[in-house]
Motif scaffolding. Structure first.
Motif, short mmCIF file in Angstrom:
data_model
loop_
_atom_site.label_atom_id
_atom_site.label_comp_id
_atom_site.label_asym_id
_atom_site.label_seq_id
_atom_site.Cartn_x
_atom_site.Cartn_y
_atom_site.Cartn_z
N PHE A 429 -61.03 127.88 60.09
CA PHE A 429 -60.33 128.32 58.88
C PHE A 429 -60.69 129.74 58.51
N VAL A 430 -62.01 130.02 58.40
CA VAL A 430 -62.43 131.32 57.89
C VAL A 430 -62.04 132.44 58.84
N THR A 431 -62.21 132.22 60.15
CA THR A 431 -61.92 133.28 61.10
C THR A 431 -60.46 133.28 61.54
N LEU A 432 -60.03 132.17 62.12
CA LEU A 432 -58.67 132.12 62.67
C LEU A 432 -57.62 131.99 61.58
N GLY A 433 -57.83 131.04 60.66
CA GLY A 433 -56.82 130.80 59.63
C GLY A 433 -56.60 131.99 58.72
N GLN A 434 -57.70 132.56 58.21
CA GLN A 434 -57.52 133.68 57.28
C GLN A 434 -57.00 134.93 57.98
N ARG A 435 -57.33 135.06 59.26
CA ARG A 435 -56.80 136.20 60.02
C ARG A 435 -55.28 136.14 60.07
N VAL A 436 -54.74 134.94 60.32
CA VAL A 436 -53.29 134.79 60.41
C VAL A 436 -52.65 134.85 59.03
N LEU A 437 -53.33 134.25 58.02
CA LEU A 437 -52.78 134.30 56.67
C LEU A 437 -52.66 135.73 56.16
N THR A 438 -53.58 136.59 56.61
CA THR A 438 -53.52 137.99 56.18
C THR A 438 -52.41 138.74 56.90
N LYS A 439 -52.43 138.68 58.21
CA LYS A 439 -51.40 139.31 59.02
C LYS A 439 -51.04 138.35 60.14
N PRO A 440 -49.79 137.99 60.29
CA PRO A 440 -48.59 138.61 59.69
C PRO A 440 -48.05 137.90 58.46
N LEU A 441 -48.71 136.79 58.00
CA LEU A 441 -48.08 135.99 56.94
C LEU A 441 -48.18 136.62 55.56
N CYS A 442 -49.16 137.50 55.34
CA CYS A 442 -49.30 138.23 54.07
C CYS A 442 -49.41 137.29 52.88
N ILE A 443 -50.16 136.22 53.02
CA ILE A 443 -50.29 135.26 51.93
C ILE A 443 -51.72 134.75 51.82
N ARG A 444 -52.69 135.51 52.33
CA ARG A 444 -54.07 135.11 52.11
C ARG A 444 -54.38 135.24 50.63
N LEU A 445 -55.06 134.22 50.07
CA LEU A 445 -55.44 134.22 48.67
C LEU A 445 -56.96 134.41 48.59
N HIS A 446 -57.56 133.89 47.55
CA HIS A 446 -59.02 133.96 47.41
C HIS A 446 -59.56 132.55 47.54
N TYR A 447 -60.40 132.31 48.56
CA TYR A 447 -60.88 130.96 48.84
C TYR A 447 -62.37 130.80 48.52
N GLY A 448 -62.93 131.74 47.80
CA GLY A 448 -64.34 131.65 47.46
C GLY A 448 -65.08 132.90 47.91
N HIS A 449 -66.35 132.76 48.00
CA HIS A 449 -67.22 133.88 48.34
C HIS A 449 -67.17 134.10 49.86
N PRO A 450 -67.42 135.33 50.35
CA PRO A 450 -67.99 136.53 49.73
C PRO A 450 -66.97 137.64 49.47
N ASP A 451 -65.83 137.32 48.91
CA ASP A 451 -64.78 138.32 48.69
C ASP A 451 -65.26 139.40 47.71
N VAL A 452 -64.69 140.61 47.88
CA VAL A 452 -64.97 141.74 46.99
C VAL A 452 -63.73 141.98 46.14
N PHE A 453 -63.93 142.10 44.82
CA PHE A 453 -62.83 142.25 43.86
C PHE A 453 -62.77 143.68 43.32
N ASP A 454 -61.55 144.14 43.06
CA ASP A 454 -61.35 145.34 42.26
C ASP A 454 -61.58 144.93 40.80
N LYS A 455 -62.74 145.31 40.26
CA LYS A 455 -63.16 144.78 38.96
C LYS A 455 -62.19 145.14 37.84
#
Length: 867
Positions: A429-455
């Protein structure tokens, strides 16, 4: 110059000798011309080797046409080799330089280290630790990935790291490490020593102690720290995140910044806040965890602790609440930095979201990185953080990047088979799934840590997590929904990784999956999902569905399909409807088996990923290990976990946070506890499926029974066997007898709570039926109708009839029934008066009654003419 030459050569020859020998030699006069020649030859030998080294470097740097930096390096090497008054050609200058470096202890240490690396065999130089190999390999590979250029320390973005903490372990105490709580008598320290044997030996060597000296006053703290850094503790997380500060200091040193400027920049560019909402209560209760937290603050001066403080105003219970930030004052005391009065108790929902939100006001950076309590950082990865922050300065598309996702490495994969399954699942999920959700699907969301936010983006648009009780059980995902609705874009980069721990025991994983499933059920009922679905285009909508809550709906449909297919086949067999007209249906069992085998193709992406990262042989061995240790049973088991809690949440509600714990699971779980955990969700369904398949096998005439039912038998076995297969010491006979005795006492109990009586547990477990709406109750009625139909089919079949003309039983049926009933009644009487009988008599009567029951039932079935 001659004297200088003698001194320099002597220093080179005696660097490994003591200082007294070197001083004695330095007082001697150079009276022999032969010695001078030898000394000059040694100096010349050094220069020759240096010249050869530079020529080899020039030979490596061939491609200079497209890289001006390579051309510049070649020019510098050429200038060095050709300078007349330099080291290569000027004897006096060369001797002076050798004199200077030979007098420096740092040069001696460096030269000795380099000599050790050069003189050793390559196999001896490579690190022995697999973890070191993994980290170095990833770090080197990441340097060739698409990474933004790093700005100077002055110009880099600033950021804060935030970790929500409640009351988990901070640093293991001596009692935690030596406590033995399972049948094997394995303490936590012994478990860690076995799991990290090489690390433990290195620790003893570094501390210069033996095993029996670790609990001494001098070594106790280091022993506790060593163990805590290899478990899922706050201490491990804090140590890992503070590598960011060490990395920034190193980078500042490389930029030739002085110490005062560096210290100022540390406070400006980086900060770490642990939001410990109950730290104040820990202090009041003199909890040892508060002292451990303070030790971390003293050890890391830039660490800040945010907590919620409550002050009682009167006897009626009125209180005022504050958000408080504290730090170490550098003199062994805790200093309060800020105290902000709140309008009331901020914890009104799930707890964790409020814990993060109340501490947000204390962050000073432009970005916020959320790190969970079971994560860790690595020094070499911290060096790339300023590069990663530059991703926010880029703009891929019309929307700004507001969330940056980073890769995770599951460091608990070696703890157990279950932990390894979870690590592989996270990799998928973290490596393969989120890679595809980001590109080309453009629908990756926030699934928890360790994401960095624009405060700035998030504090003006609702915060980084929502905290309404129930509906926001999965609080992290709502930041992703909010971000997508309000025009933000999510990136995901794999050149920087953060360590993460996962659940390692069957019960822990069960509660974790149950929490995610109930969270997905609540998400499907939320306004955020409703609004998002009305604003997405069709293709991103499908991607969002199947990348999120659709996965859980698919599990529900999978279990529902199994249920329908089994009962459909059983009813057709019971009522002799397996035919069209007078022709029996032709089952396609072989084709079903082939199609089922195609499911193995789903392992190909994981196999390819592991092959690239670890090697193809290791990848194949990993996949094989998963299969032979029962991995398919584990994954099928949790399909039902997700389906059960997803459907229950939608029909009834009742989603709640389930604390899974962060510890190691080495103890055996007793059978009555296993039953309470898994009966309603798995064991009842497993028995139901197995019984329906047996009835189908008895009455079917269509053939190819195994080919048609093998997958459903596999599901039934996984639901029934997985809780026991993955439970330590399940098949130890002494443990089996002990578990059986406790299980019988629990079944016969009549008071107390659910852990003391089956009756109380059953009442609590089925209490949700009272809350069901009428449509939901009709689903339960429909399920009960299937049982009635099955009963009618069995009653109308030939199972209960026999032809006395064709088959005359050896023992009369009436007599067999009397024996079975009598044995059952005598068994109940014996159970009621067992304490009045001696053990030999009780054991003998028990065996006779059991033998009578089993023999009677076997004879009754075998004499039936239908068999």
């Amino acid at each position: 110059p001659g004297m200088r030459r003698a001194v320099s050569a002597a220093f080179l020859q005696t660097m490994s000798k003591g200082p007294s020998e070197s001083n004695t030699f330095s007082k001697k006069k150079d009276t022999s011309e032969v010695d001078a020649v030898i000394l000059d030859a040694l100096r010349d030998q050094v220069r020759d080797k240096f010249r050869n080294l530079m020529q080899s470097v020039k030979g490596l740097l061939k491609d200079t046409s497209n890289n001006p930096e390579t051309r510049d390096i070649l020019d510098r090497i050429t200038f060095l080799l050709s300078k007349e008054d330099g080291f290569i050609w000027d004897d006096a200058y060369a001797s002076d330089q050798l004199d200077d470096v030979s007098k420096k202890s740092l040069f001696k240490d460096v030269l000795s280290k380099v000599h050790g690396l050069v003189a050793c065999h390559p196999d001896d130089v490579e690190p022995k630790s697999k973890e070191v190999h993994r980290r170095l390999t990833f770090f080197v590979n990441s340097l060739f990935m698409d990474m933004p250029d790093a700005p100077s320390i002055h110009d880099m973005f600033s950021w804060n790291v935030m970790t929500p903490y409640y009351s988990e372990d901070v640093t293991y105490t001596k009692g935690d490490l030596i406590k033995r709580s399972d049948a094997l008598g394995v303490s936590t320290l012994l478990y860690l020593q076995t799991l990290f044997r090489a690390d433990w030996n290195n620790f003893l060597e570094r501390m210069k102690i033996q095993d029996d000296e670790i609990w001494g006053k001098k070594n106790l703290g280091e022993t506790r720290t060593w163990a805590s850094l290899r478990a899922q503790t706050l201490s491990r997380t804090v140590h890992g995140m503070m590598y960011y500060e060490k990395a920034l200091r190193l980078l500042a040193n490389l930029e030739r910044l002085d110490e005062n400027t560096t210290n100022d920049l540390m406070g400006e560019k980086f900060g770490y806040i642990v939001s410990c909402q109950v730290y104040g209560n820990m202090k009041k209760n003199q909890d040892s965890k508060a002292e451990d937290i303070e030790n971390l603050m003293h050890r890391f001066p830039h660490l800040r602790i945010a907590y919620i403080d409550s002050i009682r105003l009167n006897r009626a219970g009125a209180a005022v609440f504050y958000s408080v930030l504290v730090k170490s004052d550098g003199n062994g005391k805790i200093q309060e930095v800020y105290r902000v009065r709140l309008p009331g108790n901020p914890v009104i929902g799930e707890g964790k979201p409020e814990n993060q939100n109340h501490a947000m006001i204390f962050s000073r950076g432009e970005f916020v990185q959320t790190i969970d309590m079971n994560q860790e950082g690595y020094f070499e990865e911290a060096l790339k953080m300023r590069n990663a922050l530059q991703e926010f300065a880029k703009r891929d598309g019309p929307l700004p990047t507001t969330i940056l996702g980073l890769r995770e490495h599951i460091f608990t994969g070696s703890v157990s088979s279950l932990a390894n399954y979870m690590a592989l699942q996270e990799t998928s999920f973290v490596t393969l799934g989120q890679r595809v959700l980001t590109k080309p699907l453009c629908i990756r969301l926030h699934y928890g840590h360790p994401d960095v936010f624009d405060k700035l983006f998030f504090i003006t648009r609702g915060g980084i997590s929502k905290s309404s009780k129930g509906i926001n059980l999965s609080e992290d995902i709502f930041a992703g929904y909010n971000n997508a609705i309000r025009g933000g874009q999510v990136g995901f980069k794999e050149y920087l990784q953060v360590g993460k721990g996962r659940d390692v025991g069957m019960s822990q994983i069960y509660k974790f999956e149950a929490k995610l499933s109930q969270g997905a059920g609540e998400q499907s009922l939320s306004r955020d999902v409703y609004r998002l679905c009305h604003r997405l285009d069709f293709y991103r909508l499908l991607s969002m569905y199947f990348g999120g809550i659709g996965h859980y709906f698919s599990n529900v449909l999978t279990i529902l399909t199994i249920y329908i297919v089994i009962y459909l086949m059983a009813i057709l067999a019971l009522f002799d409807l397996e035919k069209i007209g007078d022709r029996l249906i032709t089952p396609m069992g072989t084709i079903q088996m082939l199609l089922g085998g195609l499911g193995l193709l789903q392992t190909i992406p994981l196999f390819a990923t592991l092959g690239v990262e670890r090697g193809w042989w290791d990848s194949l061995r990993e996949i094989f290990y998963v299969f032979i240790t029962g991995g398919p049973l584990h994954f099928m088991f949790h399909i039902q976990t997700k389906a059960h809690y997803m459907s229950q949440t939608i029909l009834v509600g009742g989603a709640k946070y389930r604390a899974t714990g962060r510890g190691f699971v080495t103890q055996h779980t007793e059978m009555d506890e296993q039953f309470r955990f898994f009966a309603s969700s798995h064991l009842y369904l497993g028995v139901e499926i197995g019984t329906a398949l047996i009835l189908m096998g008895i009455f079917t005439d269509a053939g190819q029974y195994f080919g048609r039912t093998w997958s459903m038998w596999l599901a039934s076995i996984s639901f029934l066997a997985s809780p026991f297969w993955f439970n330590p010491l399940t098949f130890d006979w002494s443990v089996v007898t002990s578990d059986y005795g406790k299980y019988i006492r629990w079944m016969c109990g009549s008071g107390g709570n659910a852990s003391k009586s089956w009756d109380i547990w059953w009442t609590e477990e089925n209490a949700y039926y009272k809350k069901l709406s009428l449509p939901s109750k009709m689903i339960s009625v429909l399920k009960a109708t299937l049982y009635v139909i099955m009963a009618i089919g069995i009653w109308g079949s030939d199972l209960w009839s026999f032809d006395s003309l064709l088959n005359k039983p050896t023992i009369a049926i009436n007599l067999l029934v009397i024996v079975i009933v009598a044995a059952f009644i005598i068994g109940r009487i014996l159970a009621a008066f067992e304490r009045m009988l001696s053990y030999p008599l009780r054991r003998t009567l028990g065996l006779l009654i059991a033998f009578s029951l089993i023999a009677g039932i076997i004879i009754l079935i075998s004499e039936d003419s239908n068999y």
